[in-house]
Design a protein around this motif. Structure first.
Motif, PDB file in Angstrom:
ATOM      1  N   SER A   1       0.862  -1.186   0.000  1.00 58.94           N
ATOM      2  CA  SER A   1       0.000   0.000   0.000  1.00 58.94           C
ATOM      3  C   SER A   1       0.898   1.235   0.000  1.00 58.94           C
ATOM      4  O   SER A   1       1.096   1.886   1.028  1.00 58.94           O
ATOM      5  CB  SER A   1      -0.922  -0.004   1.226  1.00 58.94           C
ATOM      6  N   LEU A   2       1.428   1.564  -1.155  1.00 55.59           N
ATOM      7  CA  LEU A   2       2.444   2.605  -1.257  1.00 55.59           C
ATOM      8  C   LEU A   2       1.840   4.007  -1.183  1.00 55.59           C
ATOM      9  O   LEU A   2       0.794   4.270  -1.795  1.00 55.59           O
ATOM     10  CB  LEU A   2       3.219   2.450  -2.571  1.00 55.59           C
TER      11      LEU A   2
ATOM     12  N   SER B   1       1.179  -5.337  -8.153  1.00 58.85           N
ATOM     13  CA  SER B   1       0.157  -4.403  -8.637  1.00 58.85           C
ATOM     14  C   SER B   1       0.467  -2.980  -8.194  1.00 58.85           C
ATOM     15  O   SER B   1       0.315  -2.025  -8.981  1.00 58.85           O
ATOM     16  CB  SER B   1      -1.218  -4.828  -8.120  1.00 58.85           C
ATOM     17  N   GLU B   2       0.911  -2.818  -6.956  1.00 59.67           N
ATOM     18  CA  GLU B   2       1.283  -1.498  -6.455  1.00 59.67           C
ATOM     19  C   GLU B   2       2.507  -0.950  -7.186  1.00 59.67           C
ATOM     20  O   GLU B   2       2.579   0.236  -7.507  1.00 59.67           O
ATOM     21  CB  GLU B   2       1.556  -1.562  -4.948  1.00 59.67           C
TER      22      GLU B   2
ATOM     23  N   VAL C   1       3.406  -1.641 -10.270  1.00 55.58           N
ATOM     24  CA  VAL C   1       2.964  -1.228 -11.609  1.00 55.58           C
ATOM     25  C   VAL C   1       2.197   0.084 -11.537  1.00 55.58           C
ATOM     26  O   VAL C   1       2.329   0.953 -12.406  1.00 55.58           O
ATOM     27  CB  VAL C   1       2.125  -2.347 -12.252  1.00 55.58           C
ATOM     28  N   ARG C   2       1.398   0.249 -10.500  1.00 55.11           N
ATOM     29  CA  ARG C   2       0.598   1.475 -10.355  1.00 55.11           C
ATOM     30  C   ARG C   2       1.472   2.721 -10.271  1.00 55.11           C
ATOM     31  O   ARG C   2       1.186   3.737 -10.918  1.00 55.11           O
ATOM     32  CB  ARG C   2      -0.283   1.381  -9.102  1.00 55.11           C
ATOM     33  N   VAL C   3       2.538   2.674  -9.465  1.00 52.37           N
ATOM     34  CA  VAL C   3       3.346   3.887  -9.234  1.00 52.37           C
ATOM     35  C   VAL C   3       4.477   4.053 -10.245  1.00 52.37           C
ATOM     36  O   VAL C   3       5.148   5.082 -10.263  1.00 52.37           O
ATOM     37  CB  VAL C   3       3.913   3.914  -7.795  1.00 52.37           C
ATOM     38  N   LEU C   4       4.678   3.053 -11.105  1.00 51.67           N
ATOM     39  CA  LEU C   4       5.723   3.126 -12.130  1.00 51.67           C
ATOM     40  C   LEU C   4       5.168   3.804 -13.379  1.00 51.67           C
ATOM     41  O   LEU C   4       4.038   3.549 -13.791  1.00 51.67           O
ATOM     42  CB  LEU C   4       6.189   1.704 -12.472  1.00 51.67           C
TER      43      LEU C   4
END
Length: 232
Positions: A96-97, A124-125, A127-130
């Motif tokens: 949960s970044l 998934s996290e 990939v989300r913030v990249l």
């Protein structure tokens, strides 16, 4: 658990790997190889071995870890190297970044993926913030494919590593966990499939020191799209 061994963590990393861990990290730095200043997230940063060198290379670095003691040691090492500007250490959970979508050019993980309580949620996290087109580099332990080497390594993991780690650190349980987490971790092809399903195109999966460690290099593509990869 990691906080309990923080005071001996770096020493034991070098001792138990016969200093190969330094060589493995140098492989990561070579793979970064960017003339541009990148915004980098180093997940499970621990005492900051990857993050500090990435900052010394000129990049803007955020290191995230759950252990405050590990982060304090990373901060002291950064101060000693005089690289505290554009270097941020954050207590946080990889599942949960605390970042907005698509903010990082590069994400690195050094020996942290196998500690995720949910591989799918953690990836998934990531990939989300990249950023789209951003790079992911994962350095992780593995079991060698050679049967004889794998057998010898299993003996080392099961008997020698917990014994030495327990005596030096005072926490045998932590090094028993290390041993079991390596032996129970996903195989290389399973890691690649996990990354591909999440939208990471795996460009390289390089075995190091006979397969004791593997460095995976990937690029963020479209979500949920299986991509070809180069396996070397």
């Amino acid at each position: 658990m990691f906080s309990s061994i923080a005071h001996k963590y770096d020493f034991l990393n070098h001792l138990l790997s016969l200093n190969f861990d330094r060589k493995w990290r140098r492989t990561v730095f070579k793979l970064v190889n960017s003339p541009e200043i990148l915004t980098v997230l180093d997940l499970c940063t621990g005492t900051g071995d990857l993050a500090i060198v990435l900052r010394a290379m000129g990049h803007r670095v955020f290191g995230v870890d759950l252990s405050e003691k590990m982060l304090r040691l990373a901060g002291k090492k950064a101060e000693k190297r005089k690289i505290t500007d554009n270097f941020f250490l954050i207590k946080g959970n990889a599942l949960s970044l605390p970042f907005k979508d698509g903010v990082f050019d590069l994400i690195t993980i050094g020996f942290g993926l196998r500690n995720f309580s949910s591989y799918e949620t953690g990836i998934s996290e990531i990939v989300r913030v990249l950023k789209r087109g951003g790079k992911l580099i994962i350095l992780e332990f593995s079991m060698p494919e050679n049967r004889i080497f794998s057998l010898l390594y299993s003996v080392y993991l099961g008997k020698i590593l917990p014994f030495i780690g327990g005596i030096v650190s005072g926490s045998k349980g932590a090094y028993e966990y290390l041993s079991s987490s390596i032996r129970g971790f996903m195989k290389k092809d399973e890691v690649i499939r996990l990354l591909e399903r999440a939208g990471i195109r795996v460009m390289d999966s390089r075995a190091l020191t006979g397969g004791i460690a593997i460095v995976y290099t990937g690029i963020k593509q479209g979500f949920g799209v299986r991509m070809p990869y180069i396996n070397s």
